[in-house]
Design a protein around this motif. Structure first.
Motif, short mmCIF file in Angstrom:
data_model
loop_
_atom_site.label_atom_id
_atom_site.label_comp_id
_atom_site.label_asym_id
_atom_site.label_seq_id
_atom_site.Cartn_x
_atom_site.Cartn_y
_atom_site.Cartn_z
N GLY A 24 -5.23 1.08 2.77
CA GLY A 24 -4.24 1.01 3.91
C GLY A 24 -4.81 2.57 4.12
O GLY A 24 -4.24 2.77 5.06
N GLY A 54 -1.31 1.26 -0.77
CA GLY A 54 -1.76 0.51 0.63
C GLY A 54 -3.10 -0.18 0.13
O GLY A 54 -4.27 0.57 -0.02
N LEU A 105 1.42 -12.22 2.69
CA LEU A 105 -0.20 -11.41 2.77
C LEU A 105 -0.02 -10.16 3.34
O LEU A 105 0.65 -10.05 3.87
CB LEU A 105 -1.64 -12.39 2.65
CG LEU A 105 -1.27 -12.73 4.25
CD1 LEU A 105 -2.76 -13.55 4.20
CD2 LEU A 105 -0.73 -13.74 4.28
N GLY A 106 -1.16 -9.54 2.57
CA GLY A 106 -1.30 -8.59 3.41
C GLY A 106 -1.79 -6.82 2.24
O GLY A 106 -1.74 -7.42 1.33
N VAL A 107 -1.67 -5.95 2.48
CA VAL A 107 -2.40 -4.76 2.73
C VAL A 107 -1.39 -4.01 1.37
O VAL A 107 -1.21 -3.70 0.72
CB VAL A 107 -2.64 -3.49 2.83
CG1 VAL A 107 -4.41 -3.97 3.33
CG2 VAL A 107 -2.18 -3.09 3.84
N SER A 108 0.24 -4.48 1.56
CA SER A 108 1.20 -3.88 0.93
C SER A 108 2.23 -4.84 1.14
O SER A 108 3.84 -4.44 1.16
CB SER A 108 1.74 -2.97 1.60
OG SER A 108 1.20 -1.03 1.56
N PRO A 109 2.10 -6.33 0.53
CA PRO A 109 2.81 -7.06 0.06
C PRO A 109 3.99 -6.12 -0.70
O PRO A 109 3.85 -5.94 -2.13
CB PRO A 109 1.63 -7.95 -0.96
CG PRO A 109 0.81 -7.33 -1.38
CD PRO A 109 0.57 -6.35 -0.68
N ASP A 132 9.12 -4.16 2.25
CA ASP A 132 8.46 -5.02 2.36
C ASP A 132 7.66 -5.13 3.67
O ASP A 132 7.43 -5.61 4.96
CB ASP A 132 8.98 -6.57 2.32
CG ASP A 132 8.07 -7.97 2.34
OD1 ASP A 132 6.48 -7.69 2.41
OD2 ASP A 132 8.55 -8.35 2.06
N PRO A 133 6.91 -4.28 3.19
CA PRO A 133 5.46 -3.33 4.53
C PRO A 133 4.79 -4.72 4.92
O PRO A 133 4.53 -4.76 6.96
CB PRO A 133 4.44 -2.58 3.46
CG PRO A 133 5.67 -2.44 2.48
CD PRO A 133 6.26 -3.65 1.85
N ALA A 134 4.48 -5.49 4.00
CA ALA A 134 3.45 -6.95 4.91
C ALA A 134 4.40 -7.60 5.57
O ALA A 134 3.72 -8.10 6.24
CB ALA A 134 3.41 -7.89 3.12
N PRO A 190 0.45 8.35 3.03
CA PRO A 190 -0.94 8.33 3.06
C PRO A 190 -1.50 7.55 3.36
O PRO A 190 -2.43 7.42 3.99
CB PRO A 190 -1.33 9.26 1.82
CG PRO A 190 -0.43 8.78 0.96
CD PRO A 190 0.57 8.52 1.22
N SER A 191 -0.83 6.17 2.75
CA SER A 191 -1.79 5.02 3.25
C SER A 191 -0.50 4.07 3.86
O SER A 191 -1.46 1.80 3.96
CB SER A 191 -1.48 4.25 1.70
OG SER A 191 -1.03 3.71 1.43
N ALA A 192 -0.13 4.10 4.67
CA ALA A 192 1.32 3.85 5.80
C ALA A 192 0.83 2.69 6.74
O ALA A 192 0.41 3.43 7.49
CB ALA A 192 2.38 3.86 5.65
N THR A 193 0.42 1.44 6.62
CA THR A 193 -1.27 0.95 8.38
C THR A 193 0.77 0.79 9.18
O THR A 193 -0.11 1.33 10.53
CB THR A 193 -1.33 0.28 7.95
OG1 THR A 193 -0.61 -0.80 7.37
CG2 THR A 193 -2.05 0.27 6.54
#
Lengths: 281, 364, 330
Positions: B74, B173, B197-201, C75-77, C281-284
């Protein structure tokens, strides 16, 4: 005295004794973690500390932390160079022009800024400096640390300069000194030892700051070539190594913690000594 | 007594020293320009390999210094699209939308193939077989104990302890999370509906930890924990690894061979931009949780030196770099994927012009 | 007012020192300008930080409005964000930390001003302040390798035997309890030193009067000093709360990083500051970044509110001294 009163008094004396014991117990409970932390850091840190820690940069496995030591020193120096002069100038202004509207507003801002969590300073510096410059850098990290320092220095200077008796100012002005000479050569001079201690405490405080560096100074495997390159620091390196399964890295983290604690404690004790010596004199 | 003059002097000296340091460093960076550090960040999955590459490159060619920070796929995607690093790395290719939103034109170069494994810490259980449904239910929190009948059913040969399962997942992520959740979403209706699904589920249960290192550390230090990490991490921490059932119904252990089979089965569907997933292959011998790890590079670097350094790094990784893969339990890229990668690297530009790099080495 | 016409009352003296008076030449004007710029810069920095966080958060504020704070779905996904879990985790860790730290901190403060043997007061004071000097990241390291294993192997199983909703679930080591304990240790010096200064500021005539009437040392504390200093002590607690809410690194190390609302102290959780450290830093996706910034905005507002409130309660210079120059001499 009647026996009744006597026994009531005895009871109160027992209560006083009990309260003393309880407050002593609180002191023991408060200091126990301090002792535990110092012991753990000292024992595990000393075991892991070696010459290569200070000479080798961060490597694949093991190696040293020379670049992180260097990075922390660099960042703290640069942050001090930015934050201390600005803070002293601002603090002096607050104390010498204490009733202007600007001074009141800024004093309030200093209180607010001192309470802002440092992680948010990191977020802001990322958005304003790092994204603009398209580069993580020592400069961005130092700017974040300077922002953390600024309210501390401003407030110390303000408080200590205000504590200087007005009679001294009046005497200087009566002798024909200008205001700025009075401010610098009378007020600042009188308050200098305290201000210096305050600055040292502010430096000690930012030596340990980690959160604002995560997205500003970032990290680097190597020595940074310039102030406009990502830079490794002891703080971020400890944070990184804490969450690894590798025992070499754990040892390195303890060694780094020892170095960091040593720096901070020396600064802290020194700052206090200076104030105390002044008071005795 | 220490006066204001001294104070002013000290402050002055500090400021001057700061400026001097500042000036020296800024100049130093111009002077030895070829040795500039290339900053990258992203996936933790290939980090042990990239760290090795970084050391090797420094040894054979002192002018290439790669500073790679394993902060999760991420972070690779985000920081690349913010333009604050020189290259990113991810095990999950960017989506069309992410590519569109990125501030610049980005390309993917495949670098290595890794296995996402389920590593666990259960005394007395040396071997564990897991079906996708069971994995999904463990990570969904519907199976909560090690002696759950459904776990015992697939593992009749071992006695499962009567202890609660402690699930560990990634808090950042992560392409590793994406690999696992892609596999689970394809094979479990419940997982698809509950988690996706995904990088931050959003994992319904468990403890979050930072990076593969963080997950490994937690599993290693906590009895009855289970987590998912890249194979090398589990091996270096001497954690046992579960066998996972693939699409053909076989329980497969992660190995260079089973990873390679997953990769080969996908070769005929590699798109032009190389954004391909190796998860859940049809091949009967393939390991299902296979991740293809990419470098994400700007198609056109602003800085000429950096553009050239990136091209050399990618080229070296595609060729010499592959030799270091097997020792760290990554599968070397099949020749065809290397050829695809070469094509992308040759098209890299800097300042609008093609990068001038002597592309030596054979085609894989 | 001319500088020669100095007022007799020192209270008005500062007015005479105003730098707007140009009679004394350009030096004063330069000094005034430099000072004003330096001071103004601090204001500018604060405004920049605030504007920056609001700007980053704007897409999320527009998208979700107030419901952002009412739901715990993070839930970022699926690009769905709610901050309730972080608010909950922050409140929970801070409250538990204060429950542990306030009694001890007040005990230490009373020891330092009234009850402790005089020769011990000064060294104890210095040691407590040293506790505040230890970097957050070192607390994190210590918590991860010393506190968490201890909790997992002995303390949590023991507490689980007590039962109740607070002690449910498997002992994980990391989690709300671990973070709370570390926070308690970290805010203790703030509470202890500010309370000490507040108590020390109670006029000695009051103490002497009570003692002359035959009160014991504890009577003095209970009946005179504490009632007189109540406001200030409350301020000290608020200040400690503000610190606990904003603490990031040590908490991020041991909180267990899980966006969930749970009553159990054993459960992993998340705080507002630690989720920013982990995910920023990793939030897409853009909305993910904005949602994190909105969490940051709430954190900003809460910490500022606590600090300003504390500042109003613990008035004057003592408070400033306590935070900036804890000189270990009271």
């Amino acid at each position: 005295m009647t026996p009744g009163i006597e026994s009531a008094y005895a009871k109160r004396k027992i209560a006083a004794r009990a309260a003393t014991v309880a407050s002593s117990a609180a002191v023991v409970l408060a200091l126990a973690p301090l002792v535990a932390i110092f012991l753990h850091v000292a024992v595990r840190g000393v075991r892991a500390l070696s010459v290569s820690f200070f000479t080798e940069p961060v490597g694949a496995r093991g190696a040293g932390m020379a670049n992180a030591v260097f990075g922390t020193i660099q960042l703290v120096l640069l942050a001090s160079a930015m934050g201390i002069p600005l803070g002293i100038a601002g603090g002096l202004y607050l104390s010498e022009c204490r009733h202007t509207r600007l001074a009141r507003a800024v004093r309030f801002c200093a209180d607010v800024l001192a309470g802002v969590p440092s992680i948010l300073v990191g977020v802001a510096v990322y958005a304003v400096v790092v994204v603009r410059m398209k580069q993580f850098s020592a400069f961005a990290g130092a700017a974040a640390l300077a922002i953390v320092m600024l309210p501390l220095v401003v407030r110390t200077t303000d408080v200590l300069a205000r504590a200087v008796p007005d009679s001294l100012r009046e005497a200087a002005l009566a002798l024909g000194a200008t205001r700025w000479r009075t401010a610098i050569f009378v007020v600042l001079r009188t308050a200098a030892p305290g201000i210096r201690s305050g600055c040292m405490l502010a430096v000690a405080r930012v030596c340990g700051e980690t959160a604002p560096l995560l997205f500003t100074a970032y990290n680097n495997r190597f020595f940074n070539d310039s102030l406009f390159d990502p830079t490794s620091t002891l703080q971020v390196q400890i944070f990184t190594y804490t969450m690894t399964p590798n025992e070499d890295w754990h040892a390195q983290a303890w060694a780094a913690a020892l170095v960091l604690v040593a720096i901070v404690v020396v600064l802290d004790v020194l700052a206090r000594r200076l104030v105390e010596r002044k008071e005795v004199a | 007594m220490i006066g204001a003059r001294r104070l002013v002097a000290i402050v002055g000296v500090a400021a001057a020293a700061g400026l001097a340091v500042f000036a020296t460093w800024s100049r130093a960076s111009r002077a030895d320009a070829p040795a500039r550090v290339i900053d990258g960040a992203g996936a933790t999955l290939p980090f042990p390999l990239y760290a090795k590459w970084s050391s090797e490159l420094l040894r054979v060619d002192g002018t290439l210094r790669i500073n790679y920070q394993p902060l999760g796929s991420g972070a690779g995607i985000r920081q690349m699209s913010d333009g604050v690093i020189d290259f990113g790395a991810t095990d999950e290719p960017l989506t069309d939308e992410q590519l569109k939103d990125a501030g610049r034109d980005l390309v993917h170069v495949p670098m290595t193939i890794g296995a996402v494994v389920l590593a666990y810490n259960v005394p007395g259980v040396p071997e564990l077989k897991l079906t996708p449904d069971v994995i999904a239910d463990v990570f969904r929190g519907t199976i909560t104990r090690w002696d759950d009948p459904r776990l015992r059913e697939a593992n009749a040969s071992v006695t499962m302890p009567s202890e609660p399962i402690k699930v560990v997942h990634r808090a950042d992520g992560s392409g590793t999370s994406a690999t696992l959740t892609t596999y689970l979403a394809r094979n479990s209706e419940a997982w698809r509906a509950d988690v996706g699904l995904g990088v931050s589920p959003r994992f319904p249960v468990g403890v979050g930890s930072r990076g593969s290192d963080g997950v490994t550390a937690y599993v290693k230090s906590t009895p009855f924990a289970i987590g998912y990490v890249e194979l090398t991490y589990a091996k270096q921490a001497s954690l046992p690894i579960a066998l996972v059932r693939n699409r053909a119904g076989n329980f497969v252990a992660p190995s260079i061979e089973s990873l390679d089979r997953a990769a080969r089965s996908a070769l005929d569907r590699v798109p032009d931009d190389l954004r391909i997933s190796l998860v859940d292959s049809d091949d009967p011998g393939a390991y299902p949780l296979t991740a293809l790890s990419f470098l994400v590079l700007p198609r056109d670097s602003r800085d000429r030196e950096k553009g050239e350094a990136l091209a050399r790094f990618a080229w070296w990784g595609l060729h010499e770099g592959q030799r270091y893969a097997a020792a760290l339990d990554y599968a070397p890229l099949p020749r065809e994927l290397v050829a695809h990668g070469e094509r992308v690297v040759r098209e890299l530009r800097a300042g609008g012009e093609p990068v001038r790099v002597a592309y030596e080495g054979n085609g894989g | 007012m001319t500088p020669s016409a100095l007022p007799s009352s020192s209270r008005e003296a500062p007015r005479a020192l105003r730098i707007t008076d140009a009679a004394r030449g350009s030096g004063d004007r330069v000094f005034g300008a430099v000072g004003a710029v330096a001071a103004g810069f601090l204001g500018l920095v604060l405004v920049t930080v605030a504007v920056c966080v609001v700007h980053l958060a704007w897409p999320s504020i527009r998208e979700t409005g107030l419901s952002f704070f009412g739901t715990s779905a993070w839930d970022p996904a699926r690009d769905v964000y709610g901050a309730l879990a972080f608010v909950w985790g922050t409140a929970m860790t801070s409250v538990v930390a204060l429950c542990l730290a306030v009694p001890i901190g007040l005990g230490v403060a009373v020891f330092l001003t009234d009850l402790g043997p005089r020769p011990l007061r000064r060294p104890v004071s210095s040691l407590v302040e040293l506790l505040a000097a230890i970097p957050s990241v070192v607390y994190g390291l210590w918590a991860a390798f010393v506190v968490a294993p201890l909790l997992r192997s002995s303390i949590e199983p023991a507490l689980a035997a007590i039962g109740g909703p607070l002690f449910r679930g498997p002992p994980m080591g990391v989690g709300i309890l671990c973070a709370s304990i570390v926070l308690a240790i970290m805010v203790l010096p703030t509470i202890a030193t500010v309370s000490r200064d507040v108590l020390a500021a109670v006029p000695s005539e009051l103490r002497e009067g009570a003692l002359a009437l035959g009160a014991t040392s504890w009577d003095v504390v209970r009946l005179v000093v504490v009632p007189h200093a109540r406001r200030g002590l409350f301020g000290a607690v608020l200040l400690g709360f503000g610190r606990a809410v904003g603490e990031t690194i040590a908490v991020a190390t041991v909180i267990g990083s899980r966006a969930d609302v749970s009553l159990s102290l054993f459960a992993p959780g998340y705080t507002m500051s630690s989720v920013i450290a982990n995910e920023f830093p990793s939030a897409t996706s853009d909305l993910h970044v904005a949602a994190l910034a909105e969490v940051g905005l709430l954190l900003f507002v809460v910490t500022v509110a606590f600090n300003v409130a504390a500042r109003l309660l613990v008035r004057g210079e003592r408070y400033g001294r306590a935070l900036t120059v804890p000189a270990g001499n009271r």
